[in-house]
Design an enzyme around this catalytic site. Structure first.
Site, PDB file in Angstrom:
ATOM      1  N   ARG A  83      -2.366 -14.094   3.821  1.00 18.11           N
ATOM      2  CA  ARG A  83      -3.022 -13.383   4.932  1.00 18.11           C
ATOM      3  C   ARG A  83      -2.313 -13.669   6.262  1.00 18.11           C
ATOM      4  O   ARG A  83      -2.231 -12.797   7.130  1.00 18.11           O
ATOM      5  CB  ARG A  83      -4.512 -13.716   4.980  1.00 18.11           C
ATOM      6  CG  ARG A  83      -5.260 -13.027   3.824  1.00 18.11           C
ATOM      7  CD  ARG A  83      -6.753 -13.136   3.918  1.00 18.11           C
ATOM      8  NE  ARG A  83      -7.318 -12.413   5.035  1.00 18.11           N
ATOM      9  CZ  ARG A  83      -7.704 -11.135   5.013  1.00 18.11           C
ATOM     10  NH1 ARG A  83      -7.556 -10.402   3.908  1.00 18.11           N
ATOM     11  NH2 ARG A  83      -8.245 -10.576   6.071  1.00 18.11           N
ATOM     12  N   THR A  86      -5.587  -7.092  10.546  1.00 16.75           N
ATOM     13  CA  THR A  86      -5.840  -5.793   9.922  1.00 16.75           C
ATOM     14  C   THR A  86      -5.217  -4.659  10.733  1.00 16.75           C
ATOM     15  O   THR A  86      -4.606  -3.743  10.166  1.00 16.75           O
ATOM     16  CB  THR A  86      -7.364  -5.564   9.804  1.00 16.75           C
ATOM     17  OG1 THR A  86      -7.944  -6.676   9.126  1.00 16.75           O
ATOM     18  CG2 THR A  86      -7.673  -4.276   9.053  1.00 16.75           C
ATOM     19  N   HIS A 137      -2.199  -5.405   1.444  1.00 23.17           N
ATOM     20  CA  HIS A 137      -3.547  -5.940   1.211  1.00 23.17           C
ATOM     21  C   HIS A 137      -3.415  -7.372   0.718  1.00 23.17           C
ATOM     22  O   HIS A 137      -2.478  -7.699  -0.007  1.00 23.17           O
ATOM     23  CB  HIS A 137      -4.274  -5.120   0.125  1.00 23.17           C
ATOM     24  CG  HIS A 137      -5.501  -5.821  -0.401  1.00 23.17           C
ATOM     25  ND1 HIS A 137      -6.722  -5.730   0.212  1.00 23.17           N
ATOM     26  CD2 HIS A 137      -5.664  -6.680  -1.456  1.00 23.17           C
ATOM     27  CE1 HIS A 137      -7.604  -6.494  -0.443  1.00 23.17           C
ATOM     28  NE2 HIS A 137      -6.978  -7.070  -1.460  1.00 23.17           N
ATOM     29  N   ARG A 183       2.335  -6.658   8.777  1.00 22.95           N
ATOM     30  CA  ARG A 183       1.611  -5.506   9.317  1.00 22.95           C
ATOM     31  C   ARG A 183       2.163  -5.098  10.679  1.00 22.95           C
ATOM     32  O   ARG A 183       2.186  -3.911  11.007  1.00 22.95           O
ATOM     33  CB  ARG A 183       0.110  -5.806   9.362  1.00 22.95           C
ATOM     34  CG  ARG A 183      -0.520  -5.691   7.968  1.00 22.95           C
ATOM     35  CD  ARG A 183      -1.897  -6.272   7.915  1.00 22.95           C
ATOM     36  NE  ARG A 183      -2.654  -5.804   6.763  1.00 22.95           N
ATOM     37  CZ  ARG A 183      -3.858  -6.270   6.446  1.00 22.95           C
ATOM     38  NH1 ARG A 183      -4.428  -7.203   7.179  1.00 22.95           N
ATOM     39  NH2 ARG A 183      -4.490  -5.792   5.390  1.00 22.95           N
ATOM     40  N   TYR A 216     -12.473  -1.332  -3.718  1.00 24.79           N
ATOM     41  CA  TYR A 216     -13.018  -1.549  -2.370  1.00 24.79           C
ATOM     42  C   TYR A 216     -14.536  -1.394  -2.334  1.00 24.79           C
ATOM     43  O   TYR A 216     -15.101  -1.114  -1.266  1.00 24.79           O
ATOM     44  CB  TYR A 216     -12.372  -0.580  -1.378  1.00 24.79           C
ATOM     45  CG  TYR A 216     -11.025  -1.041  -0.837  1.00 24.79           C
ATOM     46  CD1 TYR A 216     -10.904  -2.238  -0.128  1.00 24.79           C
ATOM     47  CD2 TYR A 216      -9.884  -0.276  -1.018  1.00 24.79           C
ATOM     48  CE1 TYR A 216      -9.686  -2.656   0.381  1.00 24.79           C
ATOM     49  CE2 TYR A 216      -8.651  -0.683  -0.499  1.00 24.79           C
ATOM     50  CZ  TYR A 216      -8.555  -1.878   0.196  1.00 24.79           C
ATOM     51  OH  TYR A 216      -7.359  -2.289   0.704  1.00 24.79           O
ATOM     52  N   GLU A 222     -10.147  -9.468  -7.788  1.00 29.07           N
ATOM     53  CA  GLU A 222      -9.054  -8.502  -7.602  1.00 29.07           C
ATOM     54  C   GLU A 222      -7.928  -8.721  -8.611  1.00 29.07           C
ATOM     55  O   GLU A 222      -7.351  -7.753  -9.123  1.00 29.07           O
ATOM     56  CB  GLU A 222      -8.542  -8.591  -6.162  1.00 29.07           C
ATOM     57  CG  GLU A 222      -9.585  -8.091  -5.158  1.00 29.07           C
ATOM     58  CD  GLU A 222      -9.222  -8.294  -3.704  1.00 29.07           C
ATOM     59  OE1 GLU A 222     -10.028  -7.877  -2.849  1.00 29.07           O
ATOM     60  OE2 GLU A 222      -8.143  -8.865  -3.415  1.00 29.07           O
ATOM     61  N   PHE A 242     -15.397   4.081   7.165  1.00 26.41           N
ATOM     62  CA  PHE A 242     -14.029   4.438   6.784  1.00 26.41           C
ATOM     63  C   PHE A 242     -13.791   4.428   5.267  1.00 26.41           C
ATOM     64  O   PHE A 242     -12.669   4.667   4.812  1.00 26.41           O
ATOM     65  CB  PHE A 242     -13.013   3.527   7.493  1.00 26.41           C
ATOM     66  CG  PHE A 242     -13.191   2.051   7.239  1.00 26.41           C
ATOM     67  CD1 PHE A 242     -12.702   1.455   6.088  1.00 26.41           C
ATOM     68  CD2 PHE A 242     -13.845   1.247   8.177  1.00 26.41           C
ATOM     69  CE1 PHE A 242     -12.847   0.098   5.863  1.00 26.41           C
ATOM     70  CE2 PHE A 242     -13.988  -0.124   7.961  1.00 26.41           C
ATOM     71  CZ  PHE A 242     -13.499  -0.696   6.803  1.00 26.41           C
ATOM     72  N   ASN A 250      -1.926   0.140   6.902  1.00 26.67           N
ATOM     73  CA  ASN A 250      -1.437  -1.151   7.397  1.00 26.67           C
ATOM     74  C   ASN A 250      -0.584  -1.913   6.383  1.00 26.67           C
ATOM     75  O   ASN A 250      -0.481  -3.132   6.434  1.00 26.67           O
ATOM     76  CB  ASN A 250      -2.605  -1.997   7.905  1.00 26.67           C
ATOM     77  CG  ASN A 250      -3.642  -2.260   6.836  1.00 26.67           C
ATOM     78  OD1 ASN A 250      -3.486  -1.827   5.697  1.00 26.67           O
ATOM     79  ND2 ASN A 250      -4.692  -2.976   7.199  1.00 26.67           N
ATOM     80  N   LYS A 304       0.822  -1.211   0.000  1.00 28.55           N
ATOM     81  CA  LYS A 304       0.000   0.000   0.000  1.00 28.55           C
ATOM     82  C   LYS A 304       0.866   1.275   0.000  1.00 28.55           C
ATOM     83  O   LYS A 304       2.070   1.213   0.304  1.00 28.55           O
ATOM     84  CB  LYS A 304      -0.924  -0.027   1.227  1.00 28.55           C
ATOM     85  CG  LYS A 304      -1.994  -1.120   1.163  1.00 28.55           C
ATOM     86  CD  LYS A 304      -2.940  -1.015   2.360  1.00 28.55           C
ATOM     87  CE  LYS A 304      -4.046  -2.057   2.280  1.00 28.55           C
ATOM     88  NZ  LYS A 304      -5.016  -1.904   3.391  1.00 28.55           N
TER      89      LYS A 304
HETATM   90  P1  GDP Z   1      -8.247  -6.631   5.545  1.00 34.30           P
HETATM   91  O1  GDP Z   1      -8.920  -7.729   4.756  1.00 34.30           O
HETATM   92  O2  GDP Z   1      -7.427  -7.157   6.693  1.00 34.30           O
HETATM   93  O3  GDP Z   1      -7.440  -5.681   4.672  1.00 34.30           O
HETATM   94  O4  GDP Z   1      -9.384  -5.755   6.259  1.00 34.30           O
HETATM   95  P2  GDP Z   1     -10.828  -5.237   5.758  1.00 34.30           P
HETATM   96  O5  GDP Z   1     -11.243  -5.910   4.484  1.00 34.30           O
HETATM   97  O6  GDP Z   1     -11.747  -5.327   6.929  1.00 34.30           O
HETATM   98  O7  GDP Z   1     -10.599  -3.677   5.494  1.00 34.30           O
HETATM   99  C1  GDP Z   1     -10.002  -3.229   4.303  1.00 34.30           C
HETATM  100  C2  GDP Z   1      -9.008  -2.122   4.641  1.00 34.30           C
HETATM  101  O8  GDP Z   1      -9.737  -1.006   5.189  1.00 34.30           O
HETATM  102  C3  GDP Z   1      -8.000  -2.469   5.729  1.00 34.30           C
HETATM  103  O9  GDP Z   1      -6.870  -3.174   5.247  1.00 34.30           O
HETATM  104  C4  GDP Z   1      -7.621  -1.107   6.263  1.00 34.30           C
HETATM  105  O10 GDP Z   1      -6.696  -0.419   5.393  1.00 34.30           O
HETATM  106  C5  GDP Z   1      -8.974  -0.375   6.207  1.00 34.30           C
HETATM  107  N1  GDP Z   1      -9.712  -0.482   7.476  1.00 34.30           N
HETATM  108  C6  GDP Z   1     -10.287  -1.595   8.028  1.00 34.30           C
HETATM  109  N2  GDP Z   1     -10.906  -1.316   9.166  1.00 34.30           N
HETATM  110  C7  GDP Z   1     -10.761   0.028   9.350  1.00 34.30           C
HETATM  111  C8  GDP Z   1     -11.197   0.932  10.369  1.00 34.30           C
HETATM  112  O11 GDP Z   1     -11.871   0.548  11.332  1.00 34.30           O
HETATM  113  N3  GDP Z   1     -10.843   2.249  10.209  1.00 34.30           N
HETATM  114  C9  GDP Z   1     -10.119   2.697   9.142  1.00 34.30           C
HETATM  115  N4  GDP Z   1      -9.817   4.005   9.064  1.00 34.30           N
HETATM  116  N5  GDP Z   1      -9.695   1.869   8.165  1.00 34.30           N
HETATM  117  C10 GDP Z   1      -9.999   0.554   8.269  1.00 34.30           C
END
Ligand code: GDP
Length: 138
Positions: free
Chosen positions: A85, A91, A115, A102, A49, A126, A57, A112, A9
């Site tokens: 993963r 996350t 992805h 991460r 996304y 994707e 968010f 973080n 990222k």
């Molecule tokens: P991942 O599969 O671990 O990447 O997590 P998710 O699919 O739940 O979320 C996608 C991305 O959104 C994450 O990798 C973070 O960059 C962002 N994200 C997830 N949860 C939050 C949150 O609670 N707040 C904010 N600001 N960003 C978030």
């Protein structure tokens, strides 16, 4: 063999962690089947996304993901989706296990570092979003 989609990222690219993350990917046994640096537009980030568009968010996440260049990759290994993963970690970097990317490179739940696709269906979407079939090696 399985393929998954990965991103280094914008936060990690800006911090010059690209090389170290790629090294970790190769040391973990993944074959990199495609790789490209891309500065996503806001619209591309929103399309990528789209599954999160109702989340609070979403505006912040898509602004972050279009804030600078990323590295997008197709990774191949046995059980690649789960394996990538696991290497990324949780996350939220604060909750990620020691030794994960991460934990080492992430700064916040949003910034973080990496992805990874979370299921075969999302990996297919994707990979296709960034790599038309002709760009995949092997
Ligand atoms: P991942 O599969 O671990 O990447 O997590 P998710 O699919 O739940 O979320 C996608 C991305 O959104 C994450 O990798 C973070 O960059 C962002 N994200 C997830 N949860 C939050 C949150 O609670 N707040 C904010 N600001 N960003 C978030």
């Amino acid at each position: 063999m399985e393929r998954t989609f990965a991103i280094i990222k914008p936060d990690a690219v800006a911090a010059r962690h690209t090389g170290r993350i790629i090294q970790r990917i190769e040391e973990a046994g993944f074959q990199i089947r495609a790789m490209r640096m891309r500065h996503l537009s806001k619209a591309e980030a929103e399309g990528f996304y789209a599954v999160h568009r109702e989340r609070p968010f979403f505006p912040s996440l898509t602004t972050f993901m279009s804030s600078g260049p990323s590295v997008v990759m197709a990774l191949e290994a046995p059980d690649a989706i789960r394996k990538w993963r696991t290497l990324m970690g949780a996350t939220d970097p604060a909750k990620a296990d020691a030794g994960t990317l991460r934990k080492e490179f992430g700064r916040s739940i949003e910034n973080n570092a990496t992805h990874g696709s979370d299921a075969p269906e999302t990996a297919a979407f994707e990979l296709g979003y960034f790599f038309p079939g002709i760009d995949l090696i092997g």
